[in-house]
Design a protein around this motif. Structure first.
Motif, PDB file in Angstrom:
ATOM      1  N   GLN A  47       0.829  -1.277   0.188  1.00  0.00           N
ATOM      2  CA  GLN A  47       0.013   0.085   0.139  1.00  0.00           C
ATOM      3  C   GLN A  47       1.136   1.222  -0.031  1.00  0.00           C
ATOM      4  O   GLN A  47       0.574   2.099  -0.727  1.00  0.00           O
ATOM      5  CB  GLN A  47      -0.905  -0.002   1.247  1.00  0.00           C
ATOM      6  N   THR A  48       1.930   1.243   0.884  1.00  0.00           N
ATOM      7  CA  THR A  48       2.959   2.392   0.703  1.00  0.00           C
ATOM      8  C   THR A  48       3.328   2.673  -0.287  1.00  0.00           C
ATOM      9  O   THR A  48       3.426   3.856  -0.895  1.00  0.00           O
ATOM     10  CB  THR A  48       3.798   2.347   1.824  1.00  0.00           C
ATOM     11  N   PHE A  49       3.927   1.635  -1.073  1.00  0.00           N
ATOM     12  CA  PHE A  49       4.611   1.981  -2.342  1.00  0.00           C
ATOM     13  C   PHE A  49       3.684   2.196  -3.618  1.00  0.00           C
ATOM     14  O   PHE A  49       3.882   2.819  -4.242  1.00  0.00           O
ATOM     15  CB  PHE A  49       5.653   0.626  -2.896  1.00  0.00           C
ATOM     16  N   GLU A  50       2.432   1.609  -3.508  1.00  0.00           N
ATOM     17  CA  GLU A  50       1.275   1.759  -4.568  1.00  0.00           C
ATOM     18  C   GLU A  50       1.112   3.033  -4.570  1.00  0.00           C
ATOM     19  O   GLU A  50       0.871   3.800  -5.436  1.00  0.00           O
ATOM     20  CB  GLU A  50       0.474   0.697  -4.501  1.00  0.00           C
ATOM     21  N   ILE A  51       0.732   3.698  -3.334  1.00  0.00           N
ATOM     22  CA  ILE A  51       0.033   5.075  -3.418  1.00  0.00           C
ATOM     23  C   ILE A  51       1.229   5.916  -3.707  1.00  0.00           C
ATOM     24  O   ILE A  51       1.226   7.019  -4.155  1.00  0.00           O
ATOM     25  CB  ILE A  51      -0.421   5.246  -2.019  1.00  0.00           C
ATOM     26  N   MET A  52       2.615   5.738  -3.251  1.00  0.00           N
ATOM     27  CA  MET A  52       3.752   6.633  -3.754  1.00  0.00           C
ATOM     28  C   MET A  52       3.984   6.581  -5.168  1.00  0.00           C
ATOM     29  O   MET A  52       3.884   7.724  -5.711  1.00  0.00           O
ATOM     30  CB  MET A  52       4.978   5.776  -3.095  1.00  0.00           C
ATOM     31  N   ALA A  53       3.656   5.504  -5.951  1.00  0.00           N
ATOM     32  CA  ALA A  53       3.759   5.429  -7.181  1.00  0.00           C
ATOM     33  C   ALA A  53       2.478   6.270  -7.977  1.00  0.00           C
ATOM     34  O   ALA A  53       2.922   7.111  -8.876  1.00  0.00           O
ATOM     35  CB  ALA A  53       3.833   4.168  -7.829  1.00  0.00           C
ATOM     36  N   ILE A  54       1.254   5.936  -7.540  1.00  0.00           N
ATOM     37  CA  ILE A  54       0.255   6.523  -8.266  1.00  0.00           C
ATOM     38  C   ILE A  54      -0.149   8.166  -7.924  1.00  0.00           C
ATOM     39  O   ILE A  54      -0.414   8.803  -8.668  1.00  0.00           O
ATOM     40  CB  ILE A  54      -1.000   5.805  -7.996  1.00  0.00           C
ATOM     41  N   ALA A  55       0.335   8.335  -6.667  1.00  0.00           N
ATOM     42  CA  ALA A  55       0.067   9.868  -6.236  1.00  0.00           C
ATOM     43  C   ALA A  55       1.222  10.736  -6.997  1.00  0.00           C
ATOM     44  O   ALA A  55       0.889  11.949  -7.176  1.00  0.00           O
ATOM     45  CB  ALA A  55       0.360   9.804  -4.684  1.00  0.00           C
ATOM     46  N   ALA A  56       2.534  10.179  -7.133  1.00  0.00           N
ATOM     47  CA  ALA A  56       3.389  11.058  -8.198  1.00  0.00           C
ATOM     48  C   ALA A  56       2.892  11.310  -9.327  1.00  0.00           C
ATOM     49  O   ALA A  56       3.330  12.309  -9.708  1.00  0.00           O
ATOM     50  CB  ALA A  56       4.806  10.145  -7.833  1.00  0.00           C
TER      51      ALA A  56
END
Length: 504
Positions: A47-56
């Motif tokens: 969840q941390t990495f996925e939201i990091m990728a999509i939010a960027a």
């Protein structure tokens, strides 16, 4: 087990809260080896990495669409909001595929790779000049710019909606799969479940914070192609985290299509619309129970309902459970006769629709902050000191910087204090949390309106450009609002949807 299978074939959706979970080999899970916070931590990593990728990508997408693809501001805002809206709508598809056919783990793994492929294609498209319109200055000379069309626009939208498809199907299953690691029949694990929901939002805040500072800075200074490539690498790390926890997960088996039993209730109720309901709900099909199974409010518990009580709401649907003389003589089609359990599950779905509708305006405010507020910041003074410029999209990191401190304090201090007063494991009810969050969101827009008024007065009246930090209050207020609303929605929908499905 055979009894459960036969009930499912008859069209009844069982409550899965007590269903045996499986390990990665398909064997019954061991409570001492599988599940718990250790297993949930791997999901939190995804969840941390996925939201990091999509939010960027999502929070700085409007800058790329305007400056690189040369779409107008209004069209760019529509592209971004359509992209965000598609992600939310496709969450329904992800939940359906997970609960009906694939299970949470395989849905996340398959569509995680779909999302990864979208990030890679976006990076390639942003890197190759042949896939973009010629460079120009969209701010000062927009008339000289050529909007992306044809094959260039096609590649861009294919990449963008591969990301939307992947993210939409992954998002609901991350929360559900992590929550499935806790047994709700165990009081100690029930308290940990509430902690997990707060931890999930903490992971979300950390991912957003890194995305809106580090990754947006990379996009601004190293190019969008490098930024999209970093998002792809971050997403790959999330998938590695997911796979690393395979040996520790408790997995719920998919139930088969959940749409057919739901449709059967509607059809049966319509076919029997002229029938009269019995005064005693225990006479309904599947509603037989002992007197001791009745509630003080008159609702009765069906022995086959898996914990669902008969309720008086949406009584029209109860007609789907009416037995007739012909049905007593022979086995009736499930399209004409349903159980109390099926009907109550449809009632549950109908009852959460108003709560879902309440979030429409909330997400509209979020879309406004991700589009027009970012462009608003572009017209303000972005200097911090003499040489450092703040990327306007990075202002969205301010609430998450605050929340990485507020969320742990909320869970460590406020929840135990409220628990002593209310007796609830989560301190306050999910609906109370949602309501307070929606109330706060109102003041975010009030702050945005006041700031815009001041910006225009200074620019037109005095010819001055005010500091970009004037935008801060609207983001701070919305950050607090999101902490209450988002976590409340997660907890509410998970607990309600457990009566029907897992990821819905």
């Amino acid at each position: 087990m055979e009894g459960r299978r036969s009930e499912h074939k008859d069209g009844e959706l069982n409550n899965m809260s007590e269903e045996t979970t499986l390990d990665w080999r398909g064997r019954p899970s061991n409570p001492h080896k599988h599940g718990g916070m250790r297993a949930a931590a791997f999901v939190l990593g995804l969840q941390t990495f996925e939201i990091m990728a999509i939010a960027a990508v999502g929070n700085n997408l409007i800058t790329y669409v305007i400056n690189e693809m040369h779409f107008s501001l209004s069209k760019s805002a529509n592209i971004v909001t359509n992209f965000v809206g598609t992600i939310f709508l496709l969450a329904l598809l992800g939940g359906y595929l997970s609960d009906s056919y694939l299970g949470s783990f395989w849905t996340m793994l398959i569509f995680g790779f779909v999302e990864l492929s979208g990030f890679i294609l976006l990076s390639v498209q942003a890197h190759l000049s042949q896939l973009k319109p010629p460079k120009c200055d969209m701010i000062h000379n927009p008339s000289e710019c050529v909007e992306a069309k044809g094959f260039k626009a096609f590649i861009f939208f294919v990449a963008l909606y591969l990301v939307a498809l992947g993210s939409g199907c992954v998002k609901p299953n991350m929360i559900a799969h992590g929550a499935d690691q806790f047994r709700r029949d165990d009081p100690s694990q029930s308290k940990k479940l509430s902690t997990y929901f707060n931890a999930a939002y903490f992971a979300f805040s950390v991912g957003e914070l890194v995305a809106l500072t580090v990754l947006v800075w990379v996009q601004t200074h190293s190019g969008m192609d490098v930024g999209f490539g970093v998002s792809a690498a971050v997403m790959a790390m999330g998938l590695i985290s997911l796979v690393s926890g395979t040996l520790y997960y408790r997995n719920k088996r998919p139930l088969g299509s959940i749409l057919t039993p739901l449709a059967q209730v509607i059809v049966a109720a319509v076919l029997k619309r002229n029938h009269v309901l019995p005064s005693n709900p225990q006479l309904l099909h599947g509603g037989q129970s002992n007197v001791n199974d009745s509630n003080n409010d008159g609702s009765s518990l069906s022995p086959r309902s898996g914990g669902l009580f008969h309720t008086e709401r949406f009584r029209f649907l109860d007609k789907a459970c009416i037995n007739t003389q012909d049905e007593a003589k022979s086995r009736e089609s499930p399209w004409r006769l349903c159980t109390v359990s099926q009907v109550e599950q449809v009632k549950t779905l109908l009852s959460i629709i108003p709560i879902f509708a309440c979030t429409i305006i909330f997400n509209t405010i979020l879309a406004q902050l991700q589009t027009f507020s970012v462009q608003q910041g572009s017209s303000m003074n972005t200097h911090l000191g003499h040489s450092f410029h703040i990327p306007p999209a990075s202002l969205q990191s301010i609430p998450y910087l605050m929340l990485i401190f507020v969320v742990p304090l909320y869970d460590a201090l406020f929840v135990p204090f409220a628990r002593r007063i209310t007796g609830r494991d989560s301190g306050i009810s999910p609906l109370q949390r949602i309501g307070f969050g929606l109330f706060l969101a109102t003041f975010s827009m009030v702050a945005a309106a006041l700031m815009e008024r001041r910006r225009r007065e200074e620019a037109v009246g005095n010819g001055e450009i005010i500091s970009i930090f004037w935008i801060t209050p609207q983001f701070l207020i919305f950050g607090l609002s999101e902490m209450f609303t988002a976590v409340g929605l997660i907890e509410f929908f998970y607990k309600q949807s457990s009566k029907v499905s897992n990821a819905y």
